[in-house]
Design a protein around this motif. Structure first.
Motif, PDB file in Angstrom:
ATOM      1  N   ASN A   5       1.062   2.716  -9.336  1.00 53.04           N
ATOM      2  CA  ASN A   5       2.079   3.379  -9.346  1.00 53.04           C
ATOM      3  C   ASN A   5       2.019   4.617  -8.523  1.00 53.04           C
ATOM      4  OD1 ASN A   5       1.754   6.254 -10.252  1.00 53.04           O
ATOM      5  ND2 ASN A   5       2.237   5.588 -12.638  1.00 53.04           N
ATOM      6  N   LYS A   6       3.113   4.655  -7.678  1.00 55.36           N
ATOM      7  CA  LYS A   6       2.542   5.814  -6.042  1.00 55.36           C
ATOM      8  C   LYS A   6       1.973   7.355  -7.246  1.00 55.36           C
ATOM      9  CE  LYS A   6       7.677   7.842  -7.138  1.00 55.36           C
ATOM     10  NZ  LYS A   6       8.878   7.490  -6.418  1.00 55.36           N
ATOM     11  N   GLU A   7       2.750   7.769  -8.512  1.00 56.71           N
ATOM     12  CA  GLU A   7       1.997   8.714  -8.683  1.00 56.71           C
ATOM     13  C   GLU A   7       0.140   9.303  -8.737  1.00 56.71           C
ATOM     14  OE1 GLU A   7       1.991  13.127  -9.676  1.00 56.71           O
ATOM     15  OE2 GLU A   7       3.728  11.955  -8.283  1.00 56.71           O
ATOM     16  N   GLU A   8      -0.409   7.695  -9.187  1.00 60.42           N
ATOM     17  CA  GLU A   8      -1.714   7.021  -9.195  1.00 60.42           C
ATOM     18  C   GLU A   8      -2.253   7.163  -7.863  1.00 60.42           C
ATOM     19  OE1 GLU A   8      -2.006   5.239 -13.515  1.00 60.42           O
ATOM     20  OE2 GLU A   8      -1.599   4.089 -11.932  1.00 60.42           O
ATOM     21  N   ILE A   9      -1.575   6.861  -6.888  1.00 60.70           N
ATOM     22  CA  ILE A   9      -2.057   6.861  -5.463  1.00 60.70           C
ATOM     23  C   ILE A   9      -1.986   7.616  -5.106  1.00 60.70           C
ATOM     24  CG2 ILE A   9      -1.830   5.672  -3.619  1.00 60.70           C
ATOM     25  CD1 ILE A   9      -0.325   3.237  -4.544  1.00 60.70           C
ATOM     26  N   PHE A  10      -0.991   8.853  -4.680  1.00 65.16           N
ATOM     27  CA  PHE A  10      -0.980  10.089  -4.508  1.00 65.16           C
ATOM     28  C   PHE A  10      -2.301  11.144  -5.527  1.00 65.16           C
ATOM     29  CE2 PHE A  10       0.222  14.249  -5.528  1.00 65.16           C
ATOM     30  CZ  PHE A  10       0.547  15.166  -4.537  1.00 65.16           C
ATOM     31  N   ASN A  29      -5.843   4.286   6.557  1.00 68.94           N
ATOM     32  CA  ASN A  29      -5.037   2.765   6.729  1.00 68.94           C
ATOM     33  C   ASN A  29      -5.384   2.532   6.110  1.00 68.94           C
ATOM     34  OD1 ASN A  29      -5.896   0.214   7.068  1.00 68.94           O
ATOM     35  ND2 ASN A  29      -7.632   0.379   8.552  1.00 68.94           N
ATOM     36  N   GLU A  30      -3.386   2.582   6.354  1.00 66.54           N
ATOM     37  CA  GLU A  30      -2.336   1.897   5.028  1.00 66.54           C
ATOM     38  C   GLU A  30      -3.321   0.209   4.741  1.00 66.54           C
ATOM     39  OE1 GLU A  30       1.542   1.929   5.765  1.00 66.54           O
ATOM     40  OE2 GLU A  30       1.107   4.443   6.735  1.00 66.54           O
ATOM     41  N   LYS A  31      -3.302  -0.517   5.333  1.00 67.51           N
ATOM     42  CA  LYS A  31      -3.587  -1.996   4.938  1.00 67.51           C
ATOM     43  C   LYS A  31      -4.857  -1.784   3.927  1.00 67.51           C
ATOM     44  CE  LYS A  31      -4.571  -6.596   7.029  1.00 67.51           C
ATOM     45  NZ  LYS A  31      -4.998  -7.899   8.423  1.00 67.51           N
ATOM     46  N   ASN A  32      -5.459  -0.875   4.370  1.00 65.54           N
ATOM     47  CA  ASN A  32      -6.710  -1.128   3.246  1.00 65.54           C
ATOM     48  C   ASN A  32      -6.008  -0.597   2.463  1.00 65.54           C
ATOM     49  OD1 ASN A  32      -8.913  -1.816   5.601  1.00 65.54           O
ATOM     50  ND2 ASN A  32      -9.337  -0.166   5.533  1.00 65.54           N
ATOM     51  N   LEU A  33      -5.136   0.204   1.773  1.00 64.13           N
ATOM     52  CA  LEU A  33      -4.825   0.814   0.659  1.00 64.13           C
ATOM     53  C   LEU A  33      -4.085  -0.361  -0.016  1.00 64.13           C
ATOM     54  CD1 LEU A  33      -4.460   4.447   1.852  1.00 64.13           C
ATOM     55  CD2 LEU A  33      -6.076   4.127   0.678  1.00 64.13           C
ATOM     56  N   ILE A  34      -3.033  -0.576   0.581  1.00 58.61           N
ATOM     57  CA  ILE A  34      -2.744  -1.590   0.337  1.00 58.61           C
ATOM     58  C   ILE A  34      -3.346  -2.270  -1.149  1.00 58.61           C
ATOM     59  CG2 ILE A  34      -0.836  -3.748   0.448  1.00 58.61           C
ATOM     60  CD1 ILE A  34       0.228  -1.939   2.846  1.00 58.61           C
ATOM     61  N   GLU A  35      -4.196  -2.840  -0.048  1.00 61.83           N
ATOM     62  CA  GLU A  35      -5.193  -4.034  -0.525  1.00 61.83           C
ATOM     63  C   GLU A  35      -5.402  -3.752  -2.003  1.00 61.83           C
ATOM     64  OE1 GLU A  35      -7.334  -5.380   2.400  1.00 61.83           O
ATOM     65  OE2 GLU A  35      -6.254  -6.215   3.526  1.00 61.83           O
ATOM     66  N   GLU A  36      -6.723  -2.543  -1.592  1.00 58.70           N
ATOM     67  CA  GLU A  36      -7.101  -1.643  -2.490  1.00 58.70           C
ATOM     68  C   GLU A  36      -6.092  -1.043  -4.229  1.00 58.70           C
ATOM     69  OE1 GLU A  36      -9.375   3.121  -3.677  1.00 58.70           O
ATOM     70  OE2 GLU A  36      -9.033   2.371  -1.519  1.00 58.70           O
ATOM     71  N   PHE A  37      -5.096  -0.709  -4.321  1.00 57.76           N
ATOM     72  CA  PHE A  37      -4.367  -0.950  -5.280  1.00 57.76           C
ATOM     73  C   PHE A  37      -3.160  -1.723  -5.560  1.00 57.76           C
ATOM     74  CE2 PHE A  37      -4.798   3.639  -2.670  1.00 57.76           C
ATOM     75  CZ  PHE A  37      -6.085   3.902  -4.397  1.00 57.76           C
ATOM     76  N   CYS A  38      -3.164  -2.363  -4.555  1.00 57.73           N
ATOM     77  CA  CYS A  38      -2.638  -4.169  -4.813  1.00 57.73           C
ATOM     78  C   CYS A  38      -1.023  -3.307  -5.403  1.00 57.73           C
ATOM     79  CB  CYS A  38      -3.060  -4.486  -6.766  1.00 57.73           C
ATOM     80  SG  CYS A  38      -4.910  -5.281  -6.774  1.00 57.73           S
ATOM     81  N   VAL A  39      -0.549  -3.389  -4.590  1.00 53.92           N
ATOM     82  CA  VAL A  39       0.522  -2.174  -4.516  1.00 53.92           C
ATOM     83  C   VAL A  39       1.592  -2.767  -2.979  1.00 53.92           C
ATOM     84  CG1 VAL A  39       0.469  -0.680  -5.598  1.00 53.92           C
ATOM     85  CG2 VAL A  39       0.526  -0.032  -3.415  1.00 53.92           C
TER      86      VAL A  39
END
Length: 212
Positions: A5-10, A29-39
């Motif tokens: 969730n967004k709070e855990e990502i933050f 890199n937003e794309k890499n973070l999207i892939e890493e956190f599966c969101v």
């Protein structure tokens, strides 16, 4: 990996920035973070926006998103403010702290006995920050806690950046121990005084080396 969730990502991105896993000026890199956190993109963007609001990330329109540089002046000002606020937190904690929180304080003090101040400087910084976090949480004052959390973000990141090594470990250990005992003894005045002196000495040391 499970969806985050967004709070855990933050919280995780904030930790990486403070711990210097993400260096000042490095791109996010937003794309890499999207892939890493599966969101999806939304929780990543929300976490990044929240990090920008507390000064850890800089969003440059049409250019990119970057870890903010460290502003030495703001670190100095943060230490100046922290002195009195940390003292107030210690004073309040002396009347409101729980036995479990006291046990956590003395556990940290025990850990310091086994640290090598050169090789374990990261552990020293983290446990010092944890000690003060426990104290301010024990103040049970949400406004004070929020203010100190914000200030601590600036100072903790700076200490990691400079790879700060304690100049006087004996004083540092004694100061934390005296503070914990004053809080344990419900001595409001001495809890505040010791904490203020502790923060002031850090400011004095930083001023000699880094602040004009």
């Amino acid at each position: 990996m499970k969806k985050t969730n967004k709070e855990e990502i933050f919280i995780e991105l904030k930790r990486r920035i403070i711990d210097m896993e993400y260096k000042p000026g490095s791109p996010i890199n937003e794309k890499n973070l999207i892939e890493e956190f599966c969101v999806s993109r939304t929780p990543i963007r929300e976490a990044i926006l929240k990090l920008s609001q507390i000064g850890l990330i800089e969003i440059k329109p049409r250019i990119g998103t970057f870890v903010s540089d460290i502003d030495i002046s703001s670190v100095k000002y943060a230490y100046e403010i922290k002195k009195n606020l940390e003292g107030l937190a210690a004073e309040l904690a002396a009347s409101r702290i729980t036995d479990l929180e006291l046990d956590e304080l003395f556990s940290i003090i025990e850990r310091f006995k086994n640290y090598d101040i050169i090789n374990d400087y990261k552990k020293c910084i983290k446990d010092d920050q944890l000690f003060h976090k426990i104290v301010r949480n024990a103040s049970r004052n949400p406004i004070l806690i929020e203010m100190l959390d914000s200030l601590n973000t600036k100072t903790a990141r700076f200490l990691q950046y400079i790879e700060y090594v304690l100049d006087d470990f004996d004083w540092f250990y004694s100061s934390l121990n005296n503070m914990a005992n004053a809080i344990k003894n419900r001595d409001l005045e001495n809890s505040r005084i010791i904490c203020e002196e502790h923060t002031q000495k850090f400011l004095d040391q930083m001023s000699k080396k880094f602040f004009s």
